[in-house]
Design an enzyme around this catalytic site. Structure first.
Site: not given
Length: 283
Positions: A139, A153, A157
């Protein structure tokens, strides 16, 4: 997927995204410590890994299901079984959300979330048949706290973290352990290069320019502060997650993000938001 009569003994790990960065460092570390390594990447012709009996370099593109199946089959044929999966492949979009084209948004999730799901799903029958296995999903600090200019992004995650945690309950019932490794922004990898290249495809919206300039100045200071973090540090954490024999779910991999992790997880919402807004909100 049955084991062949001739195979190389020892534990085996399959790692995605081994052409550089965390993946390459992790492949080298596992191989150096006696593991068999199925080192996968989109373009294996460009790899920098040593030619060794316990390293199999093969193609795997997380967006290509046929390549996923072929890589898993090749690993089992070569080494007899796969014990650990490291879902490392991924990339980050940088830029304001409004300026990011929808196809790029879809690609961010296709690689960072759906690709992880597809690789995991493809290997689970092998793990389930053997009643053992470890899935390690790489992660990011951006899966714990958020930063401006990387909203997509962060979203990918955060999705990966939620998927991994929920999946851990399901797979525990069939003897499979799920782990999450959370690195910071290591500057010694090529991750930043791709993020900058992706940013060049975004639309330039003039209204955001003062904010973008201020955020970039803040990021310059943050990059200087995290200069000591390395891909090797992340690889060591992945190795620990694979071998410690515990059911620990999350591992923070680099020192640089620990203050923000503590702020997010150990303080009140009010204090955390005041801290972050003080860093990034327009003054």
């Amino acid at each position: 997927m049955s084991a062949p009569s001739q195979s190389i003994p020892g534990k085996t790990v399959l790692i995605t995204g081994c052409s550089s960065g965390f993946g390459e460092a992790t492949a080298r570390l596992f191989a150096d410590r006696g593991w068999n390594v199925v080192a996968t990447m989109r373009t294996p012709d460009t790899h920098r890994l040593p030619a060794r009996e316990n390293i199999l370099v093969t193609r795997l593109d997380v967006l290509d299901p046929a390549s996923i199946d072929a890589a898993i089959a090749a690993g089992i044929t070569r080494f007899g079984a796969i014990d650990v999966l490291v879902n490392n492949a991924g990339f980050g979009l940088f830029g304001v959300f409004e300026a990011t084209p929808r196809p790029k948004v879809m690609e961010q999730f296709a690689v960072n979330v759906f690709g992880v799901m597809d690789v995991t799903r493809a290997l689970l029958p092998h793990f389930r048949q053997r009643q053992t296995g470890v899935v390690i999903n790489v992660s990011s600090g951006a899966g714990i706290f958020t930063l401006p200019m990387i909203s997509l992004y962060c979203a990918s995650k955060f999705a990966l973290e939620g998927f991994s945690e929920a999946l851990s309950y399901e797979l525990a019932s069939v003897g499979v352990t799920v782990k999450i490794v959370e690195p910071g922004g290591v500057t010694s990898t090529r991750f930043g290069e791709r993020s900058e290249a992706e940013a060049a495809t975004a639309t330039d919206l003039a209204d955001y320019r003062p904010f973008v300039a201020a955020v970039q100045e803040t990021f310059t200071g943050l990059r200087a502060a995290r200069a000591g973090s390395t891909a090797q540090e992340v690889a060591e954490t992945i190795f620990t997650a694979a071998t410690d024999g515990t059911d620990q779910l999350r591992y923070v991999a680099t020192q640089d993000i620990k203050p923000l992790v503590a702020a997010r997880r150990e303080t009140s919402e009010e204090r955390y938001m005041a801290l972050m807004r003080g860093q990034f909100m327009p003054r």
